[in-house]
Structures are given as C-alpha cells and as structure tokens.
Scaffold this motif. Structure first.
Motif, mmCIF file in Angstrom:
data_model
loop_
_atom_site.group_PDB
_atom_site.id
_atom_site.type_symbol
_atom_site.label_atom_id
_atom_site.label_comp_id
_atom_site.label_asym_id
_atom_site.label_seq_id
_atom_site.Cartn_x
_atom_site.Cartn_y
_atom_site.Cartn_z
ATOM 1 N N ILE A 150 -82.126 1.609 43.858
ATOM 2 C CA ILE A 150 -82.024 1.812 42.411
ATOM 3 C C ILE A 150 -83.323 2.386 41.878
ATOM 4 C CG2 ILE A 150 -81.840 0.650 40.190
ATOM 5 C CD1 ILE A 150 -79.900 -1.254 41.406
ATOM 6 N N LEU A 151 -84.437 1.782 42.283
ATOM 7 C CA LEU A 151 -85.716 2.258 41.770
ATOM 8 C C LEU A 151 -85.972 3.700 42.212
ATOM 9 C CD1 LEU A 151 -87.881 -0.937 42.237
ATOM 10 C CD2 LEU A 151 -86.855 -0.040 40.169
ATOM 11 N N ALA A 152 -85.645 3.985 43.477
ATOM 12 C CA ALA A 152 -85.884 5.343 43.965
ATOM 13 C C ALA A 152 -85.025 6.346 43.198
ATOM 14 C CB ALA A 152 -85.568 5.411 45.457
ATOM 15 N N TYR A 153 -83.759 6.024 43.037
ATOM 16 C CA TYR A 153 -82.873 6.958 42.340
ATOM 17 C C TYR A 153 -83.287 7.108 40.891
ATOM 18 C CZ TYR A 153 -79.532 7.836 46.025
ATOM 19 O OH TYR A 153 -78.939 8.277 47.161
ATOM 20 N N ALA A 154 -83.782 6.004 40.300
ATOM 21 C CA ALA A 154 -84.234 6.102 38.922
ATOM 22 C C ALA A 154 -85.436 7.035 38.835
ATOM 23 C CB ALA A 154 -84.588 4.714 38.384
ATOM 24 N N TYR A 155 -86.338 6.892 39.799
ATOM 25 C CA TYR A 155 -87.553 7.703 39.743
ATOM 26 C C TYR A 155 -87.226 9.174 39.917
ATOM 27 C CZ TYR A 155 -92.385 9.004 40.418
ATOM 28 O OH TYR A 155 -93.619 9.577 40.273
ATOM 29 N N PHE A 156 -86.317 9.472 40.840
ATOM 30 C CA PHE A 156 -86.018 10.879 41.151
ATOM 31 C C PHE A 156 -84.896 11.435 40.292
ATOM 32 C CE2 PHE A 156 -87.725 9.407 45.289
ATOM 33 C CZ PHE A 156 -88.870 10.172 45.249
ATOM 34 N N GLU B 161 -88.512 15.828 47.488
ATOM 35 C CA GLU B 161 -89.203 16.859 48.270
ATOM 36 C C GLU B 161 -89.468 16.339 49.680
ATOM 37 O OE1 GLU B 161 -90.391 16.003 45.141
ATOM 38 O OE2 GLU B 161 -89.377 17.705 44.195
ATOM 39 N N ASP B 162 -90.131 15.208 49.742
ATOM 40 C CA ASP B 162 -90.364 14.611 51.058
ATOM 41 C C ASP B 162 -90.286 13.101 50.900
ATOM 42 O OD1 ASP B 162 -93.408 13.577 50.870
ATOM 43 O OD2 ASP B 162 -93.085 15.420 49.721
ATOM 44 N N HIS B 163 -90.336 12.427 51.984
ATOM 45 C CA HIS B 163 -90.132 10.981 51.944
ATOM 46 C C HIS B 163 -91.405 10.218 51.599
ATOM 47 C CE1 HIS B 163 -86.058 11.228 52.927
ATOM 48 N NE2 HIS B 163 -86.211 11.654 54.159
ATOM 49 N N THR B 164 -92.545 10.925 51.520
ATOM 50 C CA THR B 164 -93.805 10.211 51.290
ATOM 51 C C THR B 164 -93.758 9.427 49.992
ATOM 52 O OG1 THR B 164 -94.673 12.325 52.033
ATOM 53 C CG2 THR B 164 -96.255 10.552 51.648
ATOM 54 N N LEU B 165 -93.317 10.129 48.949
ATOM 55 C CA LEU B 165 -93.254 9.479 47.644
ATOM 56 C C LEU B 165 -92.320 8.276 47.687
ATOM 57 C CD1 LEU B 165 -94.449 9.787 44.916
ATOM 58 C CD2 LEU B 165 -92.586 11.286 44.270
ATOM 59 N N GLU B 166 -91.249 8.444 48.435
ATOM 60 C CA GLU B 166 -90.285 7.355 48.544
ATOM 61 C C GLU B 166 -90.918 6.129 49.199
ATOM 62 O OE1 GLU B 166 -86.718 9.137 49.982
ATOM 63 O OE2 GLU B 166 -85.594 7.295 49.648
ATOM 64 N N TYR B 167 -91.737 6.402 50.236
ATOM 65 C CA TYR B 167 -92.405 5.280 50.901
ATOM 66 C C TYR B 167 -93.348 4.597 49.934
ATOM 67 C CZ TYR B 167 -90.605 7.075 55.296
ATOM 68 O OH TYR B 167 -89.780 7.474 56.277
ATOM 69 N N ALA C 292 -84.517 7.376 54.133
ATOM 70 C CA ALA C 292 -85.959 7.358 54.339
ATOM 71 C C ALA C 292 -86.367 6.346 55.391
ATOM 72 C CB ALA C 292 -86.653 7.054 53.014
ATOM 73 N N LEU C 293 -85.569 5.301 55.539
ATOM 74 C CA LEU C 293 -85.908 4.287 56.522
ATOM 75 C C LEU C 293 -85.116 4.466 57.802
ATOM 76 C CD1 LEU C 293 -86.204 1.125 54.289
ATOM 77 C CD2 LEU C 293 -88.016 2.456 55.313
ATOM 78 N N GLY C 294 -84.527 5.621 57.958
ATOM 79 C CA GLY C 294 -83.828 5.901 59.198
ATOM 80 C C GLY C 294 -82.391 5.439 59.215
ATOM 81 N N GLY C 295 -81.909 4.903 58.093
ATOM 82 C CA GLY C 295 -80.519 4.475 58.052
ATOM 83 C C GLY C 295 -79.625 5.632 57.633
ATOM 84 N N GLY C 296 -78.376 5.353 57.539
ATOM 85 C CA GLY C 296 -77.462 6.434 57.198
ATOM 86 C C GLY C 296 -76.908 6.330 55.789
#
Lengths: 174, 100, 656
Positions: free
Chosen positions: C421-427, C526-532, C503-507
């Motif tokens: 939720i937080l990731a989708y909210a941010y992006f 753009e890349d997963h860094t921000l997500e991490y 981002a964590l290797g799941g599907g």
C-alpha cells in the motif's frame, strides 16, 4: 302446441308451484317433501333437455342424498311441537318492499338474458350422431374439465371432514 | 322444441321463489332448502343453454353444481345441527348474538 | 495469469448456490429447533455447514484458477418496466477470494465459539445468528447486481444488530446495538440513493452491464442550483456513504468501538471477515466508477487517511483491550481505503485479506484472555492483566504473531500488504499519493506502538488482577479455542506470502489474480532502489513503534503517566475519542429530543392529535348510535340489506 310444449308447461308449473308451497309450508317436513317433488320434476326436465345422465345424477344425488339428509336433520331436530309459531320473520313487510322493487328492476334488466340463448357460440360442441350425451360429457369431463373435477372431489372430501369435525363430541367444544 | 326464453323464465321464477324463502323464512332448515331451490334455478338455466347452443359445458357445469349443492347442504346442515345442539334453537331471528 | 481471458459460465451451478445457502439453512433450523431440541449441541449444524461451504469455496477457487468464472441468475426477483433484478451469483477472482476468506475465517470462528460461548443461555441463538451473518456476507459478496448486494448489505447490518445486542439484558449492549444499526442506516440511505442514481443514469443494476455502460456517463453533468456536478462523482459519493457506514469510516465510525459489547467471536467476525470489509469490497467491485472521477478517488483517500490517523491516535489511550483492537481495525480499514484512493484496488483487497487473518487472530486471542479472566468484574480491562505469558502460552504466542504481523515486521502477512500500500501510494499517479504515504508511514509506527502496548501490558510484568479474581487463577483456554487460534496464526503468517511484491523476488500472485477484475494501477517505478528504501522506512517505523512501546510499558513504566498528566488536554481529547460522541450528542440527539419533548409531545400531541382522535371517536359514536338500529343480529335482515345494495346497483344500471 305440441307435446314438448305441453310437457314443459306442466313441468314448469309443477316446479314453480311445489317450490312455492315449500317456502310457505309451516311444517318443515312438508317443506322438504315439496322440495323433493320439485326436484323430481326437474329431473324429468333434464331428461327433456337431452341429458339422461344428469337425470340420474339429479335423482341419485339430490333426491337420494341431499333431501334425505334434510329429512334426517328435520327428524333429528324434531320441531313438531313448535309448529304453531310464526312462519316468517318479524317486520317482513319492510323486506317485502325491498323485494318487490328488486323484482321489478331484476326483470327489467334481465330481459336481455332471454335473447342471449341462441347467440351463444359453442366452445365445446357436441354432436349426438357421434355418440350419446353421456359419452360427450365423459370425454370433456376427463380432459378439458379434469382439474375442476378433481377440485369438486377435494371439496366433497373437505365437507366430509368438516361435518365430522363439527359434530364430534360436543363436550369438547364447550 | 321449447324456446329458450321459456327456460329462462322458469329459471327466474324458481330463483325468485328461492330468494323469497331465504329472505323471509325463520326456520334455518327451510332457509337451506330455499338455497337448494336457487341452485335448481341455475341448473335449469345451464342445462337449457347447453341444449340450445349445442355446447357440452352447460351440462358439465350442472354436474359440478349438483356436487357443490351436496357439499353445501352437508356443511349447512351440520352447522344447523350444531346450532340446535348448543342452543336448542333453529329460528334464525332468535339467534342474535350480534345484536348491535 | 495476467490478462488471461476467463471462460464465463452462465448456467446454474449447484456449488455456487450452496455456498451461501448452507449456512442459511443451518441458521434457520438452529433458530427454530435449537432451544428445544439441540440445546448444547446447537453448534453442530452451523459448523458442519460452514465446513462444507468452505470446501465448496475452495473447489470454486480451483475452478476460477483454471480459468472459469460463473455468472448466472437464479430467478428474476424484481421485474418492473425496464428494471430487472435477479437473485444471481457472480463468481470471479474477486468474489471467490472473498468467499474463501469469509468461509474459512467464519468456520474457525464458529469452532472457537463452541468453547467461548459454552454454557451461555443463548447458545443456539448465537450460532444461528453468526451463521446468518455469514450467509448475508456471502450473499453480498457473490451477488451479480447492486440490489442483491444491498440485500446482503442490510442483512449484515441486521445480523450485527442481533449479535452486538446479543446480551440484551445489558443496557450498554442493547444501546450499542441500536447505535450500530442507526449509524449504519445513515450510510445505507446514501447507498440506496446511489443505487437509484445508478439505475436512473445507466438503466441497469447488473455489474457486467454497468461496466459496459459506464463510459456513457463520463461526460454527464447534473445541474443543481447552478453547480455543475459530475454524475460519476455523485454516484460514487452516494455509494461511498454506504461504505463509510458499513466500513466505519469518519464520520460514521462511532458505532464500531461500541460494537465491542457483543461476544468476542462476533467482534472477530465483524472486524475480520464480514461486515466492515463490505465497504472496501464494494468500492473495489465498482472501481471503474470511482476511477472515472478524480474527486471521488480523492474523497476515498482522504476519508481513509483521516480515519486511519484518528483511530491510531485514539487507540493508545483506551484501556479496554477490545476497544484498542477495534480502533486498530478502523485504522487498518483506513489503510484499505487509502489504497483504493490511490487506485491500487488489488492491493487494498490484499490488505483486506491479510488483515482478516491477523485481526481475527488478535480478537480471538483477546477473547481467550477475556475467557481466562471472566471472573473479574471487567475482564476487558488491560489494567488488571499482566504476566499472562506464564499462564497461557498458546495465546501468548498467537497474539505475538498477530502483533508482529500488524506491526509490519518482514516475513509476516501484514508487512507485505502494508508495504505494498505504501509503495503504491508513493508511486501513484495521483498527486495526493505522497501525502497518503506519509500518513501511512506515521500510522504504521503508531499501530506498532499501541499493538505492542496491549501485548506488553497483558503478557509481561506482574499479574495485576489477583484481588479482582477472588482467588481464581487465569488458565489457558480449552483446545477447541486454541486450535483455531493456531490455524489462524498460520494464516496470519503465510497469507501475505501469496502476494510478495516483485521487488522482493516474489510474483505478486495475489494482485495478478485480481488484476482481471480490478485492473492494474498505473505506477512509474524506475528501479527497485527507491522501493527498498521505502520498505526499510516502513519497517523502521514499525520497529520504532515497538521500541517505544517497550520503553514506555516495560522499561520505564513511569513514562506511561507522564505523558497523560503533562499534556492533559490532548490526552483528554484523545481519550474521549476526539469528542465525536459528544459532538453527535450535541448536534443530533439533543435537538431531536428537544423537538420530541416540546413540539411533538406538548403541542402536536395535546392539541392536534388528541383532539382529532377524540373528535373522530365522538363522530363514530354518533353514527353508530344511528346505525345500530339496523344491526339486529338477524340473518334475514342482513340479507335484505344485501338485496338493497344489489337493488341500488340495478337502479344505477337501469338509469344509465
């Protein structure tokens, strides 16, 4: 004036007169017997109207069952000692005025009914050359009117239950 | 061949006589008998219609009517007997519980 | 699976029909025969029916996974003009996921209740009601049109009324039940209006037809007193009113904390599986409508965010263990609506799914504690608990799992969904996404704080309730209660693994599964860094909350009262739940009572109604005095009157 007409006139007169006597006779036994006379005449009228089966039914059911039931009840109740009481309800004159007015308008309005007869279009026609009246009745009774036939059967069954229920031991009723 | 009007007239006369019985008689059994007379007026009418229109329905309705009359007489008479047993009365103007 | 086309089956399928109706039949039979014949065996039928319905749901799940969906009408329910409403079912990924969740949790809660409700005089009634509750929710979820949804919606409200007021001898319980019912009524009014508006503008109430016709109203505006109102926004607003009532969002949230008056399994059922999720489900189901209007989305996000924050601030001040958990539910529901409000409906549903498990676990664990302390006058009070770890180890571990899960510790269910939720909210493409993210992050920390507050207070330190228990010792609950706890705790751990983000290797299988119904949110990663980084931030927030709770409630217990005494005003504001109850009392209840007592009672009653009633009685008496002369009780006279009526008719016929 042919024989048919004469017979009809006799039957009509007899039925009217006996039913009239039935409703004015003081003794209920007599009244029921007059109704019986009327019904026997009517059975014969049904014969002249072409249905020997209905004649039989009329005699067996009406004269044989219903009227005998009436007689039973009359004897059971045993009213003979009250015969000297009044026949009609009090203040019948008011009712009679209403009745007369009713008759007047009834016949006025129903004059059209007499003209209706031959105008009917047969929905379920029958042809006596193809079989007797009884055969035709049976044919339609067990096909077109089957449901109604069953319903009548159910109603009679319910009546039996009803009569038994009503006349069970009266102590329980209270 | 008797004209249809005659049958209608007979039927009406019977009906009126039966009606008079229902309206004015005090005895409950004769009241019920008058109802039978009214039934018979109907029977005459239906049978005559059937006879004149060459249609079987009228006869069948007569058949049903006779059945109905039997049912009606059965219930009506058992009620009359019940009334008599409970109240010892068969005159309808004496049974006036619902007098206002 | 993504983008896979489904084969739609339009014929009757018995399994779909049986899923909701088995609990219904069980409920009715239990209700009718329970008191006399089943007595303490009343649980058998409902539990069995729920088990079967769960198995059937699983078989439907496999059907849907293999690419089949069902959509059919059982029969036409209401037909009037162009309105046609059937009693129908729609089984697609969304509803099949819901029914699996509802039936599994409901089944476990039923089993748990066998132990929890044992010996209660209303035992049969309880099982009948919760079965009915489950039935209503299943009908709501499985419906293929809005009216049947509304039917389930109302039935759920009715059952909640029954169950919250289950111990109706208690004044507070019956008041809470009434409150829940009335507050829900406010929302449902809006919901009904929304359905009317939907029918007015689209001419249909079936989902598949609604989705086809929605583009037609994209440019429609309604003119009300000079204001141009976008019609999709209007409909979404009205429908969302219902969702606010049912899912307990501000300002219609007041009923939910009070609903704790019901038995604990009911709270678990209401909070986890059935009632409160209905709003989120409805918004997701009609996501196409909400997405048509940015204002509607903003509204959903805003309401979610406010509720989320408000509940998280109230929760740490409450002492009733169930109330704290109730506020945490409010807060989590806020999360779900936040997810919906940024367009990530699938993620919202994912959080709903995981939340159902850990919230049920928290509630049932709390129920277990309450069961252990039932000799105390108020077993819900966390001030009498403490040190329970030694007495009830199974409850301790299960609540520990649930608390970790809700706090968002990596590896557990809550982490994945909350993080998504937080990731989708941010992006998100919506401008309010970043704000939502910030609120979500703060609330994540607060959630961890208050959850671990009750955890620490209940299980650590010294047992504080010795003198109120009158010599009884707290004890572990019977097996019939602990085994469901253990099963649900497995769900609370692993349900999140269904949707491990990429981002964590799941599907992200869960989101993919729902994609065909709920669509894919447009996000720009753009890349997963921000997500991490985001992930690390939220984990840190959770850990911070736990640490604070540890600090305040275990390490330095004096801190607990320091805050409340120093910031007295804020504390009171929070403790009284932002004064919502007082506000409603002032705005709605007092004026209503005032009007009722003075205007209606004094003026209307005395002068108008009394006079009218007495006057009509007197008129009737006068008329009756005249007409009673004709009422002689003689049958013949009645016949004459009948004849007179006929005569009048004939005269009219003749004069014509």
């Amino acid at each position: 004036m042919n024989w048919n007409m004469l017979i009809f006139l006799y039957l009509a007169f007899a039925m009217s007169f006996s039913s009239f006597l039935a409703i004015i006779s003081r003794n209920p036994v007599h009244a029921v017997l007059w109704v019986l006379v009327m019904i026997l005449h009517q059975a014969f009228l049904l014969y002249t109207l072409g249905s020997e089966f209905l004649t039989a039914v009329q005699i067996i059911v009406y004269a044989g069952a219903v009227l005998v039931l009436f007689l039973f009840v009359v004897y059971m109740i045993n009213l003979r000692k009250e015969e000297r009481w009044k026949v009609f309800v009090r203040r019948s004159s008011y009712g009679f005025i209403i009745f007369l007015f009713f008759l007047y308008f009834f016949f006025k309005n129903l004059a059209f009914l007499t003209a209706l007869g031959p105008a009917f279009k047969a929905q379920l026609p029958y042809d006596l050359s193809q079989g007797s009246n009884l055969l035709w009745m049976a044919r339609y009774l067990y096909s077109h009117y089957l449901f109604q036939f069953e319903v009548i059967g159910c109603i009679l069954l319910v009546v039996i239950f009803g009569a038994v229920f009503l006349l069970r031991k009266l102590k329980e009723v209270g | 061949m008797v004209p249809f009007e005659y049958y209608v007239t007979l039927s009406l006369i019977l009906f009126v006589i039966g009606l008079a019985g229902v309206l004015f008689r005090r005895n409950i059994i004769i009241l019920l008998a008058s109802l039978e007379i009214i039934m018979n007026a109907l029977i005459v009418l239906f049978a005559a219609i059937s006879f004149h229109a060459k249609d079987i329905s009228g006869y069948l309705i007569v058949f049903f009517l006779i059945g109905m009359a039997a049912a009606e007489a059965g219930v009506g008479l058992s009620l009359a007997v019940l009334l008599y047993k409970k109240l010892k009365k068969v005159y309808v103007d004496e049974i006036n519980f619902y007098r206002g | 699976m993504s983008g896979a086309s489904f084969q739609v089956i339009n014929t009757f399928d018995l399994r779909v029909y049986l899923v909701p109706f088995l609990p219904f039949v069980a409920s009715i039979i239990t209700l009718i025969f329970g008191k006399r014949y089943f007595k303490d065996k009343a649980h058998i039928l409902p539990v069995l029916s729920l088990l079967f319905s769960f198995l059937l749901s699983l078989s439907l799940l496999f059907d849907v996974l293999s690419g089949k969906t069902y959509q059919f009408d059982l029969y036409s329910w209401i037909v009037a003009g162009s309105l046609k409403v059937g009693l129908g079912f729609l089984v697609d990924p969304l509803s099949v996921m819901m029914i699996c969740m509802v039936t599994s949790l409901s089944f476990l809660i039923h089993v748990y209740s066998i132990g929890y409700m044992a010996g209660d005089p209303g035992y049969y009634r309880f099982f009948s009601y919760i079965s009915l509750f489950t039935f209503s929710m299943l009908m709501l979820v499985l419906s293929n049109n809005l009216v049947q949804l509304f039917l389930g919606w109302e039935a759920v409200g009715l059952c909640s009324y029954f169950l919250i007021g289950f111990w109706y001898e208690k004044k507070s319980a019956s008041d809470a039940a009434k409150k829940a019912f009335i507050v829900n009524r406010v929302g449902d009014f809006g919901f009904a209006l929304g359905i009317f508006a939907m029918f007015y503008y689209l001419g249909t109430l079936y989902y598949h037809e609604i989705f086809e016709r929605l583009p037609l109203i994209a440019g429609t505006y309604l003119n009300i007193y000079g204001y141009e109102i976008h019609v999709p926004f209007l409909i979404a607003l009205l429908l969302f009113c219902g969702a606010m009532g049912k899912s307990a969002q501000v300002p219609l949230h007041v009923w939910l904390p009070d609903a704790m008056e019901g038995p604990t399994p009911v709270s678990a059922l209401i909070h986890a599986a059935t009632m409160v999720t209905a709003g989120v489900f409805m918004v997701s189901r009609l996501h196409a409508l909400f997405e048509m209007s940015d204002y509607a989305m903003a509204m959903v996000a805003l309401v979610g965010a406010i509720t989320c924050f408000m509940a998280a601030t109230i929760a740490p001040t409450q002492f009733d263990i169930k109330r704290v958990i109730a506020y945490s539910t409010l807060s989590q529901l806020g999360y779900m609506f936040m997810a919906c409000g940024v367009g990530a409906f699938a993620v919202g549903m994912f959080h709903l799914f995981t939340h159902a498990y850990f919230k049920a676990l928290l509630f049932l664990g709390a129920g277990s504690i309450i069961h252990a302390l039932h000799h105390a006058p108020d077993p819900n009070d966390i001030r009498i608990m403490g040190g329970l770890r030694r007495y009830m180890p199974i409850t301790f571990w299960t609540i520990f799992i649930a608390s970790l899960s809700i706090a968002g510790i990596p590896g557990l269910a809550g982490f994945f969904s909350k993080d998504e939720i937080l990731a989708y909210a941010y992006f998100s493409k919506y401008p309010w996404g970043k704000v939502i993210w910030l609120i979500g992050l703060v609330v994540a920390s607060m959630t961890a704080f208050y959850t671990f507050r009750i955890f620490f207070k209940a299980f650590f330190g010294e047992f504080r309730g010795k003198d109120v228990l009158h010599g009884h010792h707290p004890h572990e609950s019977p097996k019939v209660m602990t085994i469901p706890l253990i099963i649900i705790s497995i769900g609370a751990i692993f349900s999140g693994w269904l949707g491990i983000p990429e981002a964590l290797g799941g599907g992200a299988h869960f989101q993919r599964f729902l994609e065909s119904v709920l669509g894919h949110p447009e996000i720009h990663v753009e890349d997963h860094t921000l997500e991490y980084i985001l992930m690390a931030l939220s984990v840190l927030a959770g850990l911070l909350g736990i640490f604070l709770a540890y600090l305040v409630y275990l390490k330095v217990p004096t801190l607990e009262t320091t805050f409340s005494s120093r910031f007295k005003r804020i504390y009171t504001f929070l403790y009284r739940k932002w004064f919502f109850d007082e506000l409603y009392d002032l705005i709605f209840i007092r004026p209503t009572l005032f009007i009722a007592r003075t205007v209606v009672n004094l003026i209307l009653d005395t002068f108008i109604i009394d006079q009218t009633v007495n006057g009509s009685a007197k008129t009737a008496e006068a008329f009756a005095g005249f007409f009673r002369k004709f009422h002689a009780g003689v049958v013949n006279y009645y016949n004459w009157f009948i004849l007179l009526g006929l005569l009048i008719y004939l005269v009219i016929m003749y004069l014509k």
